[in-house]
Design a protein around this motif. Structure first.
Motif, short mmCIF file in Angstrom:
data_model
loop_
_atom_site.label_atom_id
_atom_site.label_comp_id
_atom_site.label_asym_id
_atom_site.label_seq_id
_atom_site.Cartn_x
_atom_site.Cartn_y
_atom_site.Cartn_z
N THR A 1 0.82 -1.21 0.00
CA THR A 1 0.00 0.00 0.00
C THR A 1 0.86 1.26 0.00
N GLY A 2 2.06 1.18 0.55
CA GLY A 2 2.96 2.32 0.48
C GLY A 2 3.32 2.66 -0.96
N LEU A 3 3.51 1.63 -1.78
CA LEU A 3 3.77 1.86 -3.20
C LEU A 3 2.53 2.41 -3.91
N VAL A 4 1.34 1.94 -3.48
CA VAL A 4 0.11 2.39 -4.12
C VAL A 4 -0.12 3.88 -3.86
N THR A 5 0.25 4.36 -2.68
CA THR A 5 0.01 5.78 -2.37
C THR A 5 0.71 6.71 -3.35
N LEU A 6 1.81 6.26 -3.94
CA LEU A 6 2.57 7.10 -4.88
C LEU A 6 2.62 6.47 -6.27
N MET A 7 1.58 5.69 -6.60
CA MET A 7 1.63 4.95 -7.86
C MET A 7 1.60 5.88 -9.07
N PHE A 8 0.98 7.06 -8.97
CA PHE A 8 0.94 7.96 -10.12
C PHE A 8 2.29 8.63 -10.36
N GLY B 1 -14.94 8.75 10.72
CA GLY B 1 -14.95 7.78 11.81
C GLY B 1 -14.12 6.56 11.48
N GLY B 2 -14.76 5.38 11.49
CA GLY B 2 -14.04 4.14 11.22
C GLY B 2 -14.07 3.71 9.77
N LYS B 3 -14.35 4.62 8.86
CA LYS B 3 -14.39 4.27 7.44
C LYS B 3 -13.00 3.89 6.96
N LEU B 4 -12.91 2.77 6.22
CA LEU B 4 -11.62 2.27 5.79
C LEU B 4 -11.01 3.12 4.67
N SER B 5 -11.82 3.57 3.73
CA SER B 5 -11.31 4.32 2.59
C SER B 5 -10.84 5.71 3.02
N ALA B 6 -9.79 6.18 2.36
CA ALA B 6 -9.29 7.53 2.62
C ALA B 6 -10.08 8.59 1.86
N ASN B 7 -10.93 8.17 0.93
CA ASN B 7 -11.77 9.13 0.20
C ASN B 7 -12.78 9.74 1.16
N THR C 1 -11.03 1.63 -4.82
CA THR C 1 -9.99 0.65 -4.46
C THR C 1 -8.73 1.34 -3.99
N ARG C 2 -8.33 2.39 -4.73
CA ARG C 2 -7.16 3.14 -4.30
C ARG C 2 -7.39 3.78 -2.95
N TYR D 1 -5.09 3.17 0.26
CA TYR D 1 -4.46 4.34 0.89
C TYR D 1 -4.88 4.44 2.36
N GLY D 2 -6.17 4.19 2.64
CA GLY D 2 -6.64 4.23 4.02
C GLY D 2 -6.00 3.16 4.88
N LEU D 3 -5.78 1.98 4.31
CA LEU D 3 -5.08 0.92 5.05
C LEU D 3 -3.68 1.36 5.44
N HIS D 4 -3.00 2.03 4.55
CA HIS D 4 -1.63 2.46 4.84
C HIS D 4 -1.60 3.53 5.91
N LEU D 5 -2.53 4.48 5.85
CA LEU D 5 -2.53 5.57 6.83
C LEU D 5 -3.00 5.10 8.20
N GLY D 6 -3.97 4.20 8.23
CA GLY D 6 -4.48 3.69 9.50
C GLY D 6 -5.33 4.67 10.28
N ARG D 7 -5.87 5.70 9.62
CA ARG D 7 -6.66 6.69 10.34
C ARG D 7 -8.00 6.12 10.79
N PHE D 8 -8.44 5.05 10.15
CA PHE D 8 -9.71 4.45 10.50
C PHE D 8 -9.64 3.67 11.81
#
Length: 561
Positions: free
Chosen positions: A219-226, A308-314, A341-342, A346-353
């Motif tokens: 997921t760290g690679l996905v955060t900067l995939m563009f 709140g506990g939403k997994l997606s970073a969107n 999906t992205r 991204y949310g998994l990597h940040l862990g804010r959820f």
């Protein structure tokens, strides 16, 4: 053929981990601390500790107080921002863009900036500014360090970290292939067995959080995939960056770039807009309010949903006309599958959820990742040193490659925790009013790390390990003592008050300090292994035999006469 494939994977695992291991250790350490970057930032601003004990405020009332403050302090600003209090951030934070006419001119040689920003922290119950906190990067420094590095272009830093992350992914997969008994070995630890003990520790920490290691690396690679793979974006969108951002980053669609019309118009009350947004979001609260062109007929009010506990970073948002209160649009709700999906990755990597318990599990897995990388680097040194056993027994020296790795191991594994502790001490010891204070704190971090690395390269011996580990452990263990002495809320006050955001930092510092001191004690008392003792005895016997052979033999009396 099967054995040859596994051996090739072992070679790939060894070198893909060794070549970038020191950078990966820093990435893991910085990223792990970022799970609590809000709490770290709060601890590093002792002026705010007393204000955190205030009871929670009503969101609508807090927004009204913040808007009143912004109207007084930032009436000519083109953009206001309000961060509402949360369970991790108890205070009300406001920010605004400084008008270009009021912004000071850049210094000689400084690159011109597009905009300058100002901020103020308010008491959410009264709307009054709290004591101005000291300037510091806080936990954001470690967060940015783990993927931007420092003292270099952010683009170059992200390329370097991405390159190392790709090597990390290769090392994880090849490690799984190499260790065919990896899960069985997880339950095996043989202390005081030299290379075997290091391998057991490496296997245990790797398998303990193996799903986490795979997730956080990918997921760290996905955060900067563009950045790493821009060809798809360029082929589909060409130069239409506005459409690309709107579709891939739907959370940004709520911003309005419309220029002010120059026609004064009062801002509508925001409380009804918050109620409308909360109803549309099925009771979810508002976390952030952004006002563009306040006081103008083209004003726009964008409300962001508290996920709140939403997994997606969107993040969902709703934008209203600031003069009439009419709903202009919603964003971040009807998201394309690829973008969603992205957002999840991204949310998994940040862990804010993550709730507090899960966040601590992420933190523990990150620490296990640090230990995994460290033991892998040390394991290579232990294995390589065996090749020089006979030379060392005869008083020789190891090769320059092993000496270089030993020195880098000392500087990275023992020096980085020492530098992090120095960073926290600099936060409390550097004078509050000096210019460029955040840069001074960061400079103290890199000076400490640089000196530790130079010392490790100059003397990569066990005593240097012991000195750096002990010094880092002592500095960490004394942070809870430094906290109340420098104006913060100490453990004797934070624990009875239930202020775990501050007490948690102090308790974690004690745990880290104890771990480093225990490691320093172990390094100082560790006895040579049986193999090393046998080699030393063999060398001693050979030396005695050579000494006896060199001595002149005395003939018995009468012989030869």
């Amino acid at each position: 053929m099967k054995e040859g494939f596994r051996q090739s994977m072992a070679w790939l695992h060894t070198w893909s981990g060794l070549l970038v291991g020191w950078v990966l250790f820093m990435v893991f350490a910085g990223g792990t601390s970022a799970y609590f970057r809000d709490e770290i930032s709060l601890w590093m601003k002792p002026e705010l500790h007393a204000a955190t004990a205030a009871p929670p405020a009503v969101p609508a009332q807090a927004v009204a107080l913040a808007l009143r403050h912004l109207q007084d302090k930032a009436a000519g600003s083109p953009r206001w921002s309000i961060e509402l209090p949360s369970e991790r951030e108890p205070l009300l934070r406001t920010g605004w863009t400084v008008p270009q006419a009021a912004a000071s001119a850049p210094r000689t040689g400084e690159r011109p900036r597009r905009a300058r920003f100002a901020s103020a922290t308010l008491d959410p119950a009264t709307g009054q500014p709290v004591a101005a906190p000291r300037e510091t990067r806080g936990g954001d420094f470690f967060y940015r360090l783990h993927f931007d590095l420092h003292y270099m272009s952010a683009i170059w830093g992200r390329w370097i970290v991405g390159f190392c992350a790709m090597f990390m992914l290769v090392a994880i997969v090849s490690g799984i292939v190499t260790h065919k008994r990896i899960f069985k070995d997880f339950f095996t630890f043989r202390p005081k067995k030299g290379q075997r003990s290091w391998l057991d520790a490496h296997n245990a920490t790797a398998v303990l959080a193996l799903p986490y290691h795979l997730m956080i690396t990918y997921t760290g690679l996905v955060t900067l995939m563009f950045l790493y793979m821009p060809w798809g974006q360029e082929a589909v969108y060409q130069d239409d960056r506005t459409t690309f951002i709107a579709e891939v980053f739907p959370s940004s669609a709520g911003f309005s770039n419309q220029k002010a019309a120059g026609v004064p118009a009062p801002l509508v009350p925001v409380e009804p807009l918050m109620r409308e947004a909360s109803t549309a979001w099925h009771g979810a609260a508002v976390s952030r309010v952004v006002v563009n062109n306040p006081g103008d007929a083209t004003a726009r009010v964008t409300l962001y949903r508290h996920e709140g506990g939403k997994l997606s970073a969107n993040q969902s948002s709703m934008t209203f006309d600031g003069a009439s209160g009419r709903l202009l649009g919603r964003a971040g709700e009807d998201i394309a599958p690829a973008s969603d999906t992205r957002g999840v990755l991204y949310g998994l990597h940040l862990g804010r959820f993550a709730h507090p318990l899960l966040r601590w599990l992420f933190f523990a897995s990150g620490v296990a990742g640090c230990v995994m990388v460290a033991t892998g680097l040390l394991l290579w040194s232990v294995k390589e040193r065996q090749k020089y056993a006979k030379a060392l027994a005869r008083g020789g020296r190891v090769g320059w490659g092993l000496r270089l790795v030993d020195g880098l191991n000392v500087g990275a594994i023992a020096g980085l925790p020492l530098a992090m502790a120095v960073f926290f001490w600099a936060n409390r010891c550097v004078p509050v009013g000096i210019a460029e204070r955040p840069a001074t704190e960061i400079a103290c971090f890199f000076w400490a790390w640089g000196l530790a690395a130079v010392a490790g390269l100059a003397w990569p011996a066990r005593r240097m390990w012991q000195v750096q580990l002990a010094l880092g452990g002592l500095l960490f263990a004394l942070l809870p003592v430094l906290n109340p002495l420098s104006g913060g809320m100490g453990l004797l006050a934070s624990l009875p008050a239930g202020e775990w955001r501050i007490a948690g930092f102090d308790l974690t510092a004690i745990a880290l300090g104890a771990g480093l001191l225990a490691a320093a004690w172990y390094v100082g008392k560790r006895k040579p292994t049986a193999k090393a003792r046998a080699a030393a005895a063999h060398a001693k016997a050979e030396a005695e035999a050579k000494l006896l052979a060199a001595e002149p033999r005395l003939e018995p009396a009468g012989v030869g006469r």
